[in-house]
Design a protein around this motif. Sequence first.
Motif, PDB file in Angstrom:
ATOM      1  N   CYS A  20       0.856  -1.183   0.000  1.00 29.50           N
ATOM      2  CA  CYS A  20       0.000   0.000   0.000  1.00 29.50           C
ATOM      3  C   CYS A  20       0.892   1.232   0.000  1.00 29.50           C
ATOM      4  O   CYS A  20       1.837   1.315   0.777  1.00 29.50           O
ATOM      5  CB  CYS A  20      -0.898   0.015   1.237  1.00 29.50           C
ATOM      6  SG  CYS A  20      -1.842   1.551   1.413  1.00 29.50           S
ATOM      7  N   ARG A  22      -0.052   4.175   0.833  1.00 24.60           N
ATOM      8  CA  ARG A  22      -0.419   5.110   1.896  1.00 24.60           C
ATOM      9  C   ARG A  22       0.175   4.682   3.241  1.00 24.60           C
ATOM     10  O   ARG A  22       0.616   5.520   4.016  1.00 24.60           O
ATOM     11  CB  ARG A  22      -1.943   5.207   2.011  1.00 24.60           C
ATOM     12  CG  ARG A  22      -2.594   5.929   0.844  1.00 24.60           C
ATOM     13  CD  ARG A  22      -2.201   7.412   0.784  1.00 24.60           C
ATOM     14  NE  ARG A  22      -2.805   8.060  -0.391  1.00 24.60           N
ATOM     15  CZ  ARG A  22      -2.214   8.115  -1.586  1.00 24.60           C
ATOM     16  NH1 ARG A  22      -1.003   7.575  -1.783  1.00 24.60           N
ATOM     17  NH2 ARG A  22      -2.802   8.720  -2.593  1.00 24.60           N
ATOM     18  N   CYS A  23       0.192   3.356   3.504  1.00 26.49           N
ATOM     19  CA  CYS A  23       0.614   2.939   4.844  1.00 26.49           C
ATOM     20  C   CYS A  23       1.704   1.865   4.800  1.00 26.49           C
ATOM     21  O   CYS A  23       2.077   1.333   5.855  1.00 26.49           O
ATOM     22  CB  CYS A  23      -0.591   2.430   5.638  1.00 26.49           C
ATOM     23  SG  CYS A  23      -1.213   0.841   5.052  1.00 26.49           S
ATOM     24  N   HIS A  25       1.560  -1.069   4.072  1.00 29.99           N
ATOM     25  CA  HIS A  25       1.079  -2.416   4.412  1.00 29.99           C
ATOM     26  C   HIS A  25       1.497  -3.403   3.315  1.00 29.99           C
ATOM     27  O   HIS A  25       1.402  -3.104   2.128  1.00 29.99           O
ATOM     28  CB  HIS A  25      -0.447  -2.389   4.532  1.00 29.99           C
ATOM     29  CG  HIS A  25      -1.054  -3.738   4.791  1.00 29.99           C
ATOM     30  ND1 HIS A  25      -1.097  -4.292   6.054  1.00 29.99           N
ATOM     31  CD2 HIS A  25      -1.620  -4.640   3.951  1.00 29.99           C
ATOM     32  CE1 HIS A  25      -1.672  -5.485   5.971  1.00 29.99           C
ATOM     33  NE2 HIS A  25      -1.998  -5.721   4.710  1.00 29.99           N
ATOM     34  N   CYS A  76      -7.630  -1.261   1.780  1.00 23.75           N
ATOM     35  CA  CYS A  76      -6.361  -1.685   2.376  1.00 23.75           C
ATOM     36  C   CYS A  76      -6.608  -2.056   3.836  1.00 23.75           C
ATOM     37  O   CYS A  76      -7.160  -1.249   4.583  1.00 23.75           O
ATOM     38  CB  CYS A  76      -5.335  -0.552   2.289  1.00 23.75           C
ATOM     39  SG  CYS A  76      -3.857  -0.908   3.273  1.00 23.75           S
ATOM     40  N   GLY A  78      -4.571  -2.187   6.126  1.00 23.67           N
ATOM     41  CA  GLY A  78      -3.730  -1.388   7.014  1.00 23.67           C
ATOM     42  C   GLY A  78      -4.345  -0.045   7.344  1.00 23.67           C
ATOM     43  O   GLY A  78      -4.387   0.361   8.508  1.00 23.67           O
ATOM     44  N   CYS A  79      -4.857   0.645   6.317  1.00 23.42           N
ATOM     45  CA  CYS A  79      -5.274   2.038   6.531  1.00 23.42           C
ATOM     46  C   CYS A  79      -6.700   2.335   6.092  1.00 23.42           C
ATOM     47  O   CYS A  79      -7.184   3.445   6.273  1.00 23.42           O
ATOM     48  CB  CYS A  79      -4.311   2.980   5.806  1.00 23.42           C
ATOM     49  SG  CYS A  79      -4.287   2.746   4.014  1.00 23.42           S
TER      50      CYS A  79
HETATM   51 ZN   LIG Z   1      -2.806   1.134   3.350  1.00 20.04          ZN
END
Ligand SMILES: [Zn+2]
Lengths: 137, 758
Positions: A20, A22-23, A25, A76, A78-79
């Motif tokens: 990911c 963004r994070c 992950h 996702c 994760g986020c």
């Molecule tokens: Zn993410």
Amino acid sequence: MKVFMTEYLAIDLARELWQCRRCDHEIGPARGNYKEGLLVYDRDPREIHRPLLDPAKYRLTFSPHPRWCRILEFYCPGCGTLVETEYTVPGHPPLHDMDFDIDALKAQWKDRPPMHEPAPAPADEPPLKRHCHGHSH
Amino acid sequence: MTQQTIDIAAESLSDDERALVDDFLRDNTLFLAPDREIMRNHAHGPRSRDEERVLSGEPDPHALNLVRGRLYAALDETYDMVEQMGTAPGAKWGDLVTGIYTARGDLSAISPKGVVVFSGICHYPIKFIAKYWAKDPTVGLSEGDGFIHNDSRYGNIHNTDQSMIMPVFHEGELICWVSSTIHEGENGACEPGGMPAAAESKWDEGLKMSPFRIVEDFQIRRDLLTYLQNSVRDPKLQYEDIKVKLHACVRLIERIRAVIAKYGKDAFVGCLRKNIEDVDAEVRRRIREMPDGTVRVQAFIDGTLRENCLMKWNFSVTVKGEKMILDCRGSCPEFTNRSINTTLASLKTCLATSYLIYIWPDLPHNMAVFSPIEVLTDENSLLDASFDAPNAMSLTPLFKSFSMPIYAMAKFLYSAPKRYTSVYASHFNQPFTFVYGGITQHSEVTGNFCADINGNGGGARFDRDGEHAVSPIFGYMCDTGEQEFNEEELPVLRLVSQHLSKDRMGFGKYRGGLGYEQMITARDSDVWGFMTGGTGSFHPSAYGLFGGYGSPAYPLAKVKDVNVFDVLKSNPRQFRFDMVELMNEQALEGATYGTYHMGMTFEPAAQGEVYMICQGSGGGYGDVLERDPELVMKDVEEELLSPDLARELYFVVFDEATLIVDAAATAAARDAERKARLARGRPYAEFVADWCTAEPPEDLPYYGSWDDPKVIWAGQGETRRQLDADTLAGIMMPNPKDLRIAELEAEIAELKRRQAGA
Ligand SMILES: [Zn+2]
């Protein structure tokens, strides 16, 4: 090296992982289907494309028909970013949409400089410069 | 004897015997149907001997460039000529092109503002003329000849577009071809306006012109012209635009002669061929830059324009080295009695155009862009229909075909170190507009379409919102026309002409460009009617990209059994110049209100009855939670978005009176929504175990593959069939009116039974 594959996905070439953006992950193996590492939600399309015409009065209201259309939302884990939307038909297997040759990708990026952000769009054409005659008086 | 048995028999022949057989077959052909060899090959051919001679020498690149500049100027000039002089509404607002082809018929250059598809398809009829008519003693090919053509099966998008094709000679030698094409509209089909959704066979679709010579020695043959005028509803249009296209071609020829006089024939021939080879080489280089692999996308068309059913458009792109394969197999079968089928050649031309507009817009526009690309289809499918299948409304799958490469290529190109254009969510992709026909206030019979087909909303890009009602998906220089101008010519009044349709957009981090509402009514004619030829009323037509949402589903709305002009005179406050308010309030006394799918076959309209449609929005890009709250507020301020949607879809917290955003509260609301997603989203494996079914929902009329592209599902319920993709046969649909009659008869029988029982 990381290759940016979409707005939200990158492939870590050395570790052969979908990630990911963004994070960070770790979503899953780059040689596999990244969707398998995401969360899925079956969205009733009427919640996004709301009925604007009164459903009590009309069959067609600007909303997609929920028996004819579903929106698969892939998040996702994760986020919670909405990584992909897939407009589909109820029960249709989700598409394995991105299936890249990771060995070829590695070979291709071997000589390319790493990128820190995706390439920008080509600049709009600069406005044509007016020819000035240089009469400065 | 089939072609296959001829081929096998021919293999055992000596060269002499083979030539004899070929001669015999050529002289004894009953009917020169479209030539498979021509129609299934979209790539440009090898160099001619002359091109080889010129290019193996050392042509002066400076001279070639000057020639190229002069040719583009000539193409631009002739485009403007047609746009200024053309009679068809399509011509007035840019649905046209002029083009130049090599002596062998490969497209080399088109007018820079022109609609690529029109020229990209003309090489097929040119190659037919060269192969059959040039050598035929009853036809031949001479200076001053002009060939007219419109049948898609010989190479066209649909038969409402008409082309003029002329060979150009220099000192007795054929050196190139020129063409001019306009979306004419009226063509004598079973419905006025040239796009008959009601056509159930090719015989219902009006003029089907295989290429034939209508111009000799630069003069239009009056006998043939009269035959054409006699076959359509608008003889004036037919005559004027043949003249306009002829004069555009003649001007192009004059300019070509001037170029040759100044730079010599070799520079001209070299330039045409080099244009093609340079694009071919550059496209191969660009494909090599992409990652190897496969990207799969799909789309669903939700109607045949006669009935609603789901038709799958299956599409994958595979890149390996400098090869690219577009695989359309597993898509919907052809319908033998619906006009929405497309020929393979039309499909390929539209796919190629998508690459030229949305993927590599910086390349010169010719078919070489598609030469390195292979297309796979199932024969007798919706996308590769047979000779017998009607195809006048091929726009139904073809408008989608512009979107398919956009969806797929974004996933190949996002990683690119160098971009040739922006990352783009799909443009809106339906031919939404009013088609009309009848007798005008000037007592003329006419049938055509409104240029609003050119007002599709643009898709969002990866760095900005889409543009509103910007252009048709098939071109970029087309306009939507002047309403006042239309109203002078037609008995049609727009109560609302182009009002951006609030809340109807592809949402996302960047939103799609909006379409606009139209309210239209007939006035000053008692013989008038409308039709619309779109899909996407049940299943949205344009999808989003990378988490963005697609367009909504668009219905057609009508207010019938009322004369709105009386209402405006007697009680104007009852009327609402807004589709949603007018329909929801239902304030007009005695009126009948209804919404319908966007495929309306021709319907008589009484004066003052109101028909409403919305042009569509492009797809959105990215996660709605990442949209800048200030951009959300801008949409609210511009009345493109309701405050409710700003709160509930974008999770922006703001003061409705001042539109001032509470940044902290917005961040918190968005965080909460991300957590809610994590709570409601299910792990993939667990989700698909519940979700996936072995076949389409039983009650859904579904056509196309499901999980296996080799197995094609067709129909619903007990009548659903499985077909083998390799041996597809066309599907014949029942007449929706017969189904309705059967339904009503069953109801009557039931009522009678109950009455007898009571
Ligand atoms: Zn993410």
